[in-house]
Write a protein that holds these residues in place. Structure first.
Motif, PDB file in Angstrom:
ATOM      1  N   PRO A 127       1.134  -1.065   0.648  1.00 46.80           N
ATOM      2  CA  PRO A 127      -0.180  -0.408  -0.123  1.00 46.80           C
ATOM      3  C   PRO A 127       0.777   1.149  -0.055  1.00 46.80           C
ATOM      4  N   GLY A 128       2.038   0.732   1.000  1.00 46.87           N
ATOM      5  CA  GLY A 128       2.736   3.062   1.067  1.00 46.87           C
ATOM      6  C   GLY A 128       3.564   2.960  -0.228  1.00 46.87           C
ATOM      7  N   ALA A 161       1.592   1.762  -3.479  1.00 49.88           N
ATOM      8  CA  ALA A 161       0.900   2.001  -4.088  1.00 49.88           C
ATOM      9  C   ALA A 161       0.644   3.352  -4.372  1.00 49.88           C
ATOM     10  N   GLU A 162       0.663   3.916  -2.830  1.00 52.31           N
ATOM     11  CA  GLU A 162       0.148   5.476  -2.725  1.00 52.31           C
ATOM     12  C   GLU A 162       1.256   6.749  -3.285  1.00 52.31           C
ATOM     13  N   ALA A 163       3.178   5.902  -3.416  1.00 48.44           N
ATOM     14  CA  ALA A 163       4.071   6.633  -4.084  1.00 48.44           C
ATOM     15  C   ALA A 163       3.593   6.874  -5.527  1.00 48.44           C
ATOM     16  N   ARG A 181       1.258   6.434  -7.127  1.00 48.00           N
ATOM     17  CA  ARG A 181      -0.062   7.390  -7.055  1.00 48.00           C
ATOM     18  C   ARG A 181       0.680   9.138  -7.545  1.00 48.00           C
ATOM     19  N   SER A 182       1.340   9.058  -6.507  1.00 44.22           N
ATOM     20  CA  SER A 182       0.914  10.781  -5.765  1.00 44.22           C
ATOM     21  C   SER A 182       3.063  11.536  -6.410  1.00 44.22           C
ATOM     22  N   VAL A 235      -0.312   0.781 -11.480  1.00 44.13           N
ATOM     23  CA  VAL A 235      -1.277   1.358  -9.937  1.00 44.13           C
ATOM     24  C   VAL A 235      -0.201   2.765 -10.313  1.00 44.13           C
ATOM     25  N   THR A 272       0.737   6.221 -12.072  1.00 43.60           N
ATOM     26  CA  THR A 272      -0.127   7.940 -12.584  1.00 43.60           C
ATOM     27  C   THR A 272       1.178   7.487 -14.170  1.00 43.60           C
TER      28      THR A 272
END
Length: 489
Positions: free
Chosen positions: A420-421, A423-425, A427-428, A470, A472
């Motif tokens: 999850p960490g 994946a968040e990275a 995306r951001s 996941v 961008t």
């Protein structure tokens, strides 16, 4: 991104001493070429469903390779020096026009591939409107990535319009996107990702009403759709279509790389040509983006298309389409076909999160069937993509059996998960803020680096593709560019 499923060392650092003498055994190099070729996916046999196309006619393939070698050293730069190439180009253009409903007076150019045909179509539309200072083109979101490449190269802004629920171009939305800067509209026949034909007739009416050009990208369908009764109107016979591209190295089954770009009349094509006399050398005169270009692929295409002929292509098209329909009808639960195949392309998604389609892709490749992963985009999930060839019909039962096995294997393995960490990275992160060292770290995290940090082609891609899915699109692009950069150092 996909990779070949082998563990063979791809080191090509062989002794290429230029001081070889007459005692050199040329068979040594032939052996090495054969070894290197063994690293690749097979180009024949009907089980490679991306990048190559197999007619199942080795006799005609052999003729094409003979022509490729015979004309490999000729140069299409100057037709006065190589009139044979001009004659063969005219014949290829004539056949392409016949197959795609071109009206009297049409013209065409042989290019190196679909991307070059698309680049030229965009460049020509731009240069035909010198009065437009900031030109744009309106394209559906399913238009081939080559249009984005053309936008990058030629400064023609791509106005991307979402497609409808049926994955076809939304004509009303495209109409709303047209403004004074629009020099081109785009439709696909069919779109690569989903294999459906855009509403070309409606787009043609729109183009005529707004006074803009309309290019039909029929690169993958233009040599199949003429022979399928199910094809919706799609070609140069449709009012408002000003240009069309069709690749011969796809379903004309010719060696790489040959495409044809057709224009409705000579005036529409004229801005495509480039000439330069403002230097002390020969006057440069080009019909394509290339100057020097080998006559080998053109001659090979001429020979192969003559050998197959119209009746031969009709049968090849029916076989490839039958393979696509047979496969689509046999797709097992929980997989589903994204859209009924209108030509030769099939895209398959999974309705069950426990059966990861990216894992299915790996399992198919492990069973000797090279299929392509398409990553998630917007609301569209990841899919498995197959481009059927005529030869695929001969092995379609084995392909279907392998698919069933692959689904069960994927069910047992379970879905690929991304931390999850991470994946968040993904995306951001803003790729513009990342350093070269940051990309080295991301390449390693993505599973694209071997021991020692050197880039390597992985044998399975599900984990890599899950992470890329996941990310961008901007990060995905920059990460893969960084990987390619390192891979080719």
């Amino acid at each position: 991104m996909t990779a070949h499923h082998n563990d063979t060392n791809t080191d090509t650092n062989t002794d290429t001493n230029n001081d070889t003498d007459t005692d050199t055994d040329l068979d040594t190099f032939r052996t090495e070429l054969q070894r290197l070729r063994s690293l690749d996916v097979p180009t024949h046999g009907g089980s490679t469903f991306a990048y190559v196309y197999d007619s199942g006619r080795p006799d005609v393939d052999g003729l094409g390779l003979e022509a490729l070698a015979m004309f490999g050293e000729s140069n299409g730069l100057d037709p006065t020096a190589f009139p044979s190439l001009l004659a063969m180009e005219r014949d290829l253009v004539a056949m392409a026009g016949e197959f795609t409903g071109a009206p009297a007076g049409f013209v065409g150019t042989v290019t190196s591939g679909g991307t070059e045909s698309i680049l030229l179509a965009v460049q020509t539309a731009r240069d035909a409107r010198p009065d437009v200072s900031n030109p744009s083109m309106v394209i559906p979101s399913t238009a081939h990535a080559a249009f984005h490449k053309a936008a990058h190269y030629f400064g023609v802004r791509a106005v991307v319009v979402p497609v409808g629920a049926d994955h076809r171009a939304d004509v009303d939305a495209m109409a709303a996107a047209i403004d004074g800067s629009t020099v081109l509209l785009v439709g696909s026949a069919p779109s690569y990702a989903h294999g459906v034909i855009d509403p070309i007739e409606a787009l043609g009416r729109l183009a005529l009403d707004r006074g803009v050009r309309l290019h039909v990208d029929a690169c993958i369908g233009g040599w199949v759709l003429p022979f399928l009764d199910t094809a919706a109107p799609w070609n140069l016979g449709v009012a408002g279509v000003t240009s069309l591209s069709v690749d011969l190295h796809k379903y004309a089954y010719t060696p790489k790389g040959v495409s044809v770009l057709l224009h409705r009349d000579p005036s529409l094509r004229l801005p495509q040509f480039f000439a330069c006399a403002d230097w002390p050398g020969y006057t440069m005169l080009n019909s394509t983006t290339q100057s020097t270009r080998s006559g080998g692929p053109l001659a090979a295409a001429w020979a192969v298309t003559r050998a197959h002929g119209r009746s031969g292509y009709a049968e090849l098209a029916r076989r490839a389409h039958r393979a696509a329909v047979t496969f689509a009808d046999a797709v097992p639960e929980p997989l589903e076909v994204v859209a009924a195949p209108e030509s030769t392309l099939v895209a398959v998604a999974s309705r069950d999160p426990q059966v990861d389609v990216l894992v299915v892709v790996d399992e198919m490749q492990a069973r000797g069937h090279y299929v392509q992963a398409q990553l998630a985009y917007g609301d569209t999930p990841a899919t498995m993509h197959l481009s059927m060839s005529a030869a695929s019909l001969d092995v379609i039962d084995a392909v279907i059996a392998a698919l069933r096995e692959s689904v069960e294997a994927a069910r047992e393995l379970g879905p690929v998960t991304v931390d999850p960490g991470l994946a968040e990275a993904a995306r951001s992160l803003d790729p513009a803020t990342l350093s070269d060292a940051d990309f080295d770290g991301l390449i390693a995290l993505a599973g694209l680096a071997a021991d020692g940090g050197q880039p390597a082609l992985p044998t399975r891609m599900a984990e890599v593709n899950a992470l890329l899915s996941v990310a961008t699109p901007a990060l995905r692009e920059r990460l893969l560019v960084a990987f390619l950069d390192r891979l080719t150092r």
